[in-house]
Design a protein around this motif. Structure first.
Motif, short mmCIF file in Angstrom:
data_model
loop_
_atom_site.label_atom_id
_atom_site.label_comp_id
_atom_site.label_asym_id
_atom_site.label_seq_id
_atom_site.Cartn_x
_atom_site.Cartn_y
_atom_site.Cartn_z
N PRO A 111 0.83 -1.21 0.00
CA PRO A 111 0.00 0.00 0.00
C PRO A 111 0.86 1.26 0.00
O PRO A 111 1.91 1.31 0.64
CB PRO A 111 -0.81 -0.12 1.30
N LEU A 112 0.39 2.25 -0.73
CA LEU A 112 1.12 3.51 -0.82
C LEU A 112 0.88 4.36 0.42
O LEU A 112 -0.23 4.39 0.97
CB LEU A 112 0.69 4.30 -2.06
N SER A 113 1.91 5.08 0.84
CA SER A 113 1.76 6.04 1.93
C SER A 113 1.03 7.27 1.42
O SER A 113 1.01 7.53 0.21
CB SER A 113 3.13 6.44 2.48
N PRO A 114 0.42 8.04 2.31
CA PRO A 114 -0.25 9.27 1.88
C PRO A 114 0.69 10.17 1.07
O PRO A 114 1.83 10.40 1.48
CB PRO A 114 -0.66 9.93 3.20
N GLY A 115 0.22 10.61 -0.08
CA GLY A 115 1.02 11.48 -0.93
C GLY A 115 1.89 10.75 -1.93
O GLY A 115 2.42 11.37 -2.86
#
Length: 246
Positions: free
Chosen positions: A153-157
């Protein structure tokens, strides 16, 4: 008579000192080398035609060996990849082959590659991937992703990540893979983009879509490559544009 046109290129980009990507178009392969000028091949439509890219894993040894091995195996098996089961079997064969080659040569230990592609049948499209190389479809409604990224999963931003959760090879000892394989309808006029993340990481999907609305075949391949270069060309860039015509 319907036909399938495939336009492809592979380039090291601006920052990497060599190309670890490989490409399959039917029986034709381009392994860990470059063709800055887009090449177009035309095939009769209806026979199984496999189009795929393999992206050797950076930061680990011999990514170009893993991608080339995968590309040549897929090219050899392509005519038999006529259903989802056969596609999964072929990808598992590639995974075993990468590990077997590494077992024979300690300098290749942990080499690995992603792979993504499609098999075009008469009215059916088999889409497959392991890793984060992609298959996308261009229609009047826009550009949509058919493959499934194997990424955390991608981190915020964050828009992209270089990490993958599965690959062909890539570990000191054998790890099995669960390939993503799906079936979709195929018809005259369909267009596909099969590419490594050297294109999709630096160039957002909406920018790719805009170029594909304007250009096709060789000009489209050139403009997509140019967009990745103008975005810094941080990685190897390999792409194949597929168009079913009549």
């Amino acid at each position: 008579m319907p036909y399938t046109a495939v336009t492809a290129l592979s380039h090291s980009g601006l920052l990497r000192d060599h190309n670890e990507d490989s490409l399959v178009v039917g029986p034709w392969t381009l392994c860990a080398t470059e063709t800055e000028t887009p090449q177009t091949l035309v095939f009769p439509h209806g026979r199984p035609l496999v189009v795929a890219v393999a992206d050797g894993m950076g930061g680990q040894p011999a990514g170009e060996v893993a991608s080339a091995l995968t590309a040549t195996r897929i090219a050899a098996l392509g005519s038999s990849m006529d259903d989802e089961h056969a596609v999964r079997d072929a990808l598992n064969v590639c995974n075993h082959a990468v590990y077997a080659a590494a077992d024979r040569d300690p300098s290749l230990t942990s080499m690995g590659t992603t792979v993504a592609g499609a098999v075009l049948l008469t009215e059916t499209l088999l889409v497959f991937n392991v890793g984060d190389s992609r298959v996308l479809r261009m229609t009047d409604d826009g550009l949509s992703r058919l493959s499934v990224d194997d990424s955390p999963p991608l981190s915020p931003g964050e828009r992209t990540t270089s990490l993958v959760t599965q690959a062909l090879g890539g570990a000191p000892s054998f790890i099995s893979v669960v390939p993503h394989v799906t079936t979709a309808p195929l018809a005259v006029g369909d267009r596909l983009l099969v590419c490594t993340d050297g294109l999709t990481d630096p160039v957002p999907q909406d920018a790719l879509e805009e170029l594909l609305r304007v250009y096709d075949d060789g000009r489209a391949a050139f403009e997509l490559w140019k967009a990745a270069i103008e975005a810094g060309g941080p990685d190897n860039i390999t792409l194949a544009l597929v168009r079913v015509g009549e």
